[in-house]
Design an enzyme around this catalytic site. Structure first.
Site, short mmCIF file in Angstrom:
data_model
loop_
_atom_site.label_atom_id
_atom_site.label_comp_id
_atom_site.label_asym_id
_atom_site.label_seq_id
_atom_site.Cartn_x
_atom_site.Cartn_y
_atom_site.Cartn_z
N LEU A 273 -43.94 -113.36 10.47
CA LEU A 273 -44.37 -114.75 10.30
C LEU A 273 -43.64 -115.60 11.32
O LEU A 273 -42.45 -115.38 11.59
CB LEU A 273 -44.05 -115.26 8.90
CG LEU A 273 -44.81 -114.61 7.73
CD1 LEU A 273 -44.22 -115.09 6.41
CD2 LEU A 273 -46.29 -114.94 7.80
N CYS A 274 -44.32 -116.61 11.86
CA CYS A 274 -43.67 -117.45 12.86
C CYS A 274 -42.52 -118.25 12.25
O CYS A 274 -41.57 -118.60 12.95
CB CYS A 274 -44.66 -118.38 13.53
SG CYS A 274 -45.57 -119.46 12.40
#
Length: 491
Positions: free
Chosen positions: A301-302
């Protein structure tokens, strides 16, 4: 110039290892397939990262097909922008219903192409449905302002669509991210060419079919391809705006190319999000927050927790609890695989580099035997600022820890970074929370909630993490131009 479109720019050495926020990387044969797994005629094989089994073959969009697609979308723009905002909103609401009806099919494709656990893939589709409903309501309310001028005159502003929007989206949350950008662009009167990641092309194609069926012909068109396809897309003179979620390296190349065409760029790129654990917090609760942040979606996930600064007063019980939780996840098999072997290699290179530099892997840190591109939840202690794992986005289930002597030291180290997406602070001190909110150079500061946030929020990333509002109500402003109209009195 070529632009990768997956979430990772593949490293060759630990010093260059990085993986970013949602859309960069790859060769012409990228995807979940091994590099070079192309068939005669240009087909590309996509394989399941859990087992290595073949998902299917994909034909990438040719140059002529890409040009024709952009031309069709440009031709559809005048008609779509004349549709009333209320009618565009109703069309988006209809698209949300169609998306909900297809949730199982889309989640299963996500599961097979990226390895994301099925329940999490379903959550992503449902989040996308909610986003479409939100934009269906917000779009018709996106209005201008009236301005007071001289007597007998009036000024007002009108938001107008920018035109053809090229949307480049990632594999790590492929439905929610794509639908957010597409929905905001369409409800404001733009038309869209969408290029999903080459790592999940079957999903991207099917998502495009489901959404496009709700709109007039050619208002939304999907194309398939790798980084070179993305480069050709944004170079088309009809493209007025590029919306990109992915690696910072790719985002920076897109920004440079757009400077030559004049296209407006919105980009949410890589992150290296810090978690600061202050003294006085419950160490077991803090460890659970860290585990959620570092290990959800296998760390892909960013806004995943990428580095942890824990106060020495709570370091020992915090580390013990985090190691315990990581071990539970590893024994249960709860983590899905990394998206492909290339990603696993990149993650392990960062871990091995840290261990070689003096860090200790208390749990995990080894490539498991067997099929698929799995990697265990890993906790590293003894980390230092100069290590790659602390400087670059890892994009895997790795929790690197540095013990600090004070909250001020943790705050300073957290802010000493080239990225600026978001950060998390766990503290019982309102003073420390306010210091973090003021001093951290990031788009979002989350206090005592690793993935918290109210509906309707918008934030702008800082530094190498991108520019512009990439989600929320602010995205409607990004995808429109403001026109001022002055009406005077004839004499």
């Amino acid at each position: 110039m070529q632009f990768d479109s997956d979430t990772i720019t593949p490293p060759t050495t630990p010093a260059t290892a990085r993986a970013a926020g949602s859309a960069a990387a790859g060769s012409a044969a990228a995807g979940s397939a091994a590099p070079g797994s192309a068939a005669p005629g240009g087909e590309v094989a996509i394989t399941d990262p859990r087992t290595g089994a073949l998902v299917g073959w994909v034909d990438f969009t040719t140059d002529d097909e890409l040009t024709a697609a952009v031309d069709r979308v440009a031709a559809a723009l005048p008609g779509w922008r004349r549709i009333s905002p209320a009618d565009r909103g109703r069309t988006l609401a209809n698209a949300a219903e169609l998306l909900a009806e297809s949730e199982l099919e889309l989640a299963e494709l996500n599961h097979r192409e990226t390895g994301r656990p099925l329940e999490q893939a379903l959550e992503g589709v449902r989040a996308a449905v909610s986003t479409l409903v939100q934009y269906a309501e917000l779009g018709p309310l996106h209005t201008g302002r009236t301005l007071r001028g001289g007597s007998g005159a009036i000024d007002y502003t009108v938001p107008e669509p920018r035109g053809v929007v090229a949307v480049l989206t990632p594999w790590n949350d492929p439905v929610a991210v794509a639908v957010g950008l597409i929905g905001a662009a369409l409800v404001t009167g733009n038309t869209v060419v969408h290029k999903p990641s080459e790592r999940c092309p079957h999903l991207g194609s099917r998502l495009g079919e489901v959404l496009a069926s709700a709109f007039p012909r050619d208002v939304l068109v999907s194309v398939s391809g790798d980084g070179s396809t993305g480069a050709r897309l944004i170079a088309h003179p009809a493209v007025s705006t590029v919306a990109h979620v992915g690696s910072s390296a790719t985002g920076e190349r897109i920004a440079r190319a757009a400077a030559l065409t004049g296209a407006h760029v919105v980009r949410e790129n890589g992150g290296n999000d810090a978690l600061i654990v202050d003294e006085g917090v419950d160490p077991r609760w803090a460890a659970e927050q860290a585990a959620i942040g570092a290990f959800t979606n296998t760390g892909q996930l960013c806004t995943a927790v990428e580095r942890i600064y824990v106060h020495q007063a709570v370091a020992e019980p915090f580390v013990a609890a985090l190691v315990e939780r990581a071990g539970e996840l590893n024994r249960s098999g709860a983590l899905g695989p990394l998206v492909d072997e290339r990603m696993r290699q990149a993650v392990h290179e960062q871990v091995a580099d840290a261990v070689q530099g003096g860090a200790t892997a208390l749990v995990g840190g080894e490539v498991p035997a067997g099929p698929g591109s799995f990697y265990p939840a890993t906790v590293l202690t003894g980390c230092r600022p100069g290590m790659t794992v602390m400087q670059e986005e890892t994009f895997g289930p790795v929790a690197p820890i540095q013990v600090v002597r004070s909250f001020a030291e943790g705050l300073r180290l957290a802010d000493d970074d080239r990225y600026g997406l978001s950060a998390v602070v766990l503290t019982p001190s309102m003073e420390h929370a306010q210091q973090a909110a003021e001093q951290l150079t990031v788009g979002t500061v989350k206090v005592n909630d690793v993935f918290g946030g109210a509906p309707g929020g918008s934030a702008e990333p800082r530094k190498a993490s991108g520019s512009g509002f990439g989600y929320g109500p602010g995205l409607l402003d990004e995808l429109t131009l403001t026109k001022v109209v002055h009406i005077g009195t004839p004499r």
